[in-house]
Enzyme design. Sequence first.
Site, PDB file in Angstrom:
ATOM      1  N   HIS A 115       1.005  -0.832   0.030  1.00  0.00           N
ATOM      2  CA  HIS A 115       0.291  -0.152   0.193  1.00  0.00           C
ATOM      3  C   HIS A 115       0.912   1.011  -0.126  1.00  0.00           C
ATOM      4  CE1 HIS A 115      -3.346   2.723   1.372  1.00  0.00           C
ATOM      5  NE2 HIS A 115      -2.679   3.428   1.172  1.00  0.00           N
ATOM      6  N   ASP A 171       1.683   2.498   3.827  1.00  0.00           N
ATOM      7  CA  ASP A 171       0.811   3.491   4.125  1.00  0.00           C
ATOM      8  C   ASP A 171       1.756   4.831   3.293  1.00  0.00           C
ATOM      9  OD1 ASP A 171      -1.457   5.450   3.519  1.00  0.00           O
ATOM     10  OD2 ASP A 171      -2.816   4.756   5.114  1.00  0.00           O
ATOM     11  N   HIS A 185      -4.127  -0.621   5.927  1.00  0.00           N
ATOM     12  CA  HIS A 185      -3.675  -0.097   7.015  1.00  0.00           C
ATOM     13  C   HIS A 185      -4.913  -0.431   8.385  1.00  0.00           C
ATOM     14  CE1 HIS A 185      -6.998   2.576   5.635  1.00  0.00           C
ATOM     15  NE2 HIS A 185      -6.106   3.337   4.172  1.00  0.00           N
ATOM     16  N   LYS A 223      -9.360  -0.777  -5.726  1.00  0.00           N
ATOM     17  CA  LYS A 223      -9.448   0.140  -4.123  1.00  0.00           C
ATOM     18  C   LYS A 223     -10.785   0.880  -4.115  1.00  0.00           C
ATOM     19  CE  LYS A 223      -7.800   2.618  -0.616  1.00  0.00           C
ATOM     20  NZ  LYS A 223      -7.026   2.543   0.386  1.00  0.00           N
ATOM     21  N   HIS A 257     -10.775   1.238   2.365  1.00  0.00           N
ATOM     22  CA  HIS A 257      -9.994   1.864   3.721  1.00  0.00           C
ATOM     23  C   HIS A 257     -11.157   1.777   4.208  1.00  0.00           C
ATOM     24  CE1 HIS A 257      -8.608   5.693   4.589  1.00  0.00           C
ATOM     25  NE2 HIS A 257      -9.640   5.494   4.758  1.00  0.00           N
ATOM     26  N   HIS A 268       1.329   5.685  -1.288  1.00  0.00           N
ATOM     27  CA  HIS A 268       1.219   6.646  -2.141  1.00  0.00           C
ATOM     28  C   HIS A 268       2.532   7.285  -3.185  1.00  0.00           C
ATOM     29  CE1 HIS A 268      -3.174   6.472  -0.814  1.00  0.00           C
ATOM     30  NE2 HIS A 268      -2.313   6.097   0.549  1.00  0.00           N
TER      31      HIS A 268
HETATM   32  C1  NCD Z   1      -3.512   9.096   2.482  1.00  0.00           C
HETATM   33  C2  NCD Z   1      -2.947   9.863   1.024  1.00  0.00           C
HETATM   34  O1  NCD Z   1      -2.315  11.068   1.775  1.00  0.00           O
HETATM   35  O2  NCD Z   1      -3.338   9.920  -0.283  1.00  0.00           O
HETATM   36  N1  NCD Z   1      -3.254   9.475   3.667  1.00  0.00           N
HETATM   37  C3  NCD Z   1      -2.797   8.560   5.159  1.00  0.00           C
HETATM   38  O3  NCD Z   1      -3.258   9.721   5.907  1.00  0.00           O
HETATM   39  N2  NCD Z   1      -3.188   7.443   4.764  1.00  0.00           N
HETATM   40  C4  NCD Z   1      -5.010   8.182   1.826  1.00  0.00           C
HETATM   41  C5  NCD Z   1      -5.157   7.017   2.478  1.00  0.00           C
HETATM   42  O4  NCD Z   1      -4.765   5.876   3.166  1.00  0.00           O
HETATM   43  O5  NCD Z   1      -6.172   7.315   3.697  1.00  0.00           O
HETATM   44 ZN    ZN Z   2      -3.710   5.149   1.516  1.00  0.00          ZN
END
Ligand code: NCD
Ligand code: ZN
Length: 343
Positions: free
Chosen positions: A13, A246, A174, A99, A136, A15
Amino acid sequence: MTTLTIKRPDDWHLHLRDGDMLKGILPETARHFDRAIIMPNLIPPVVTAKDAAEYRDRIMAAKPDNSDFKPLMTLYLTEQTEIKDLRAAHEIGLITAVKLYPAGATTNSASGVSDFRNVRRQLETMAQIGLPLCVHGEVTDPDIDIFDREAVFIDRILDPIRRELPELKIVMEHITTKQGADYAAAHANTGATITTHHLVINRNHILVGGIKPHYYCLPVAKREEHRLALRKAATSGDPTFFLGTDSAPHIDDLKEHACGCAGCFTATNTMSILAEVFEQDDALDTLEAFASLNGPAFYGLPVNEGTMTLTKGDPVAYPEKITTGAGPVTVFDPQMPLHWRVS
Ligand code: NCD
Ligand code: ZN
C-alpha cells in the site's frame, strides 16, 4: 543477532503521487522495495484502464535508472466503474487490485463509493475473476466518532459484503484496531496490511504536548491497546498480515497547516524501523514473513528472488526531510534510535 537477510520486501500500500512529487519520492521506495501496490487517489483519480496505463508509464519514466522497481497498479472504484474496463485491465495484467474508498473518508476520496449497493456488480465480477479488493475501512457518518470509524465499518459495511461474496479477496488496509486484526485473522480470503507508523505511535503521539501534524494520518492512530494488538499481529508470522506502509507524502506547508493533510511519510526509514520493532518484540525471525512472504502469498504472486540484508550497529541517521520539486517532505520520526541499517 547482528545481521539479518530476508527476501527482498514489497510494499502492499503506497502513495507515489505524480509530477515533481513522484520524481522526488520514488527513489525512497525503489531503494528498498521490489514491488508496491500503487494507490489511485490522484486528482483526478485513476479510474479507468487507460488512466492506470498512463500512470504506470509516468512511474516507469520517473524511476531511477538502475532500479527494477515494479509498480502494481490499482483502479479507483466508483459507482460508475465499467465492468468491461475492469475485466480488460485485469486480463492484460495491467492491474493487481481495485481500491474502494468510502466517499469522503480520506485524502482525495470524493469520487469514492457512497452507496455500496451500487458497486455490487463490480464486486461480483471481481470475486469471479479473482481480482482483490483493497478497502479503506472507515465509515464517514458524521455521527460516528473518528476513533470508532474502523470498528463500525467492519460491522456495517465489510461484514455484509464478505457474507454476500465470501470468495472475494479482500485486503483490509492499514488496520489500526484490535477489532480489525481479529476480524482479518478470523475470515478466509481476508488479509490485512499494517503500516510501519501504526506499530510505533498511538494517539498520544499526535496530541500530547502540542499537536504533531506529521503523526496525523488516516485511519488515525488509536489507543495504546490497539497499537499493541497490531504489534502482536504483525510479528505473529500469521499469513493474514503483511506490510503496507501507506507512505503518503504531503509537502510540509500542507501538513503544518490549520487544516493539515493526513499522511505519514515512511518510505525512507521503514525497513530500519521494522527491524527495530520486531527485535524489541523478540520476533526478528518473522520480519521476512511480514515484509516479504505473506503479501505475495495473499496476492498469488511469486516471492522476490533478490534479498535484503540488514546489519545492526550504531544508530543510523536518516534525513529529516526529503527535498522534492514540489517542496520538502518530512520523514516519519519514530522517536527512537534505529540500529538496523539496510546494507
Ligand atoms: C492517504 C493520502 O494522503 O493519500 N493519507 C493517509 O493519511 N493515509 C490516504 C489514505 O490512504 O487514507
Ligand atoms: Zn493510503
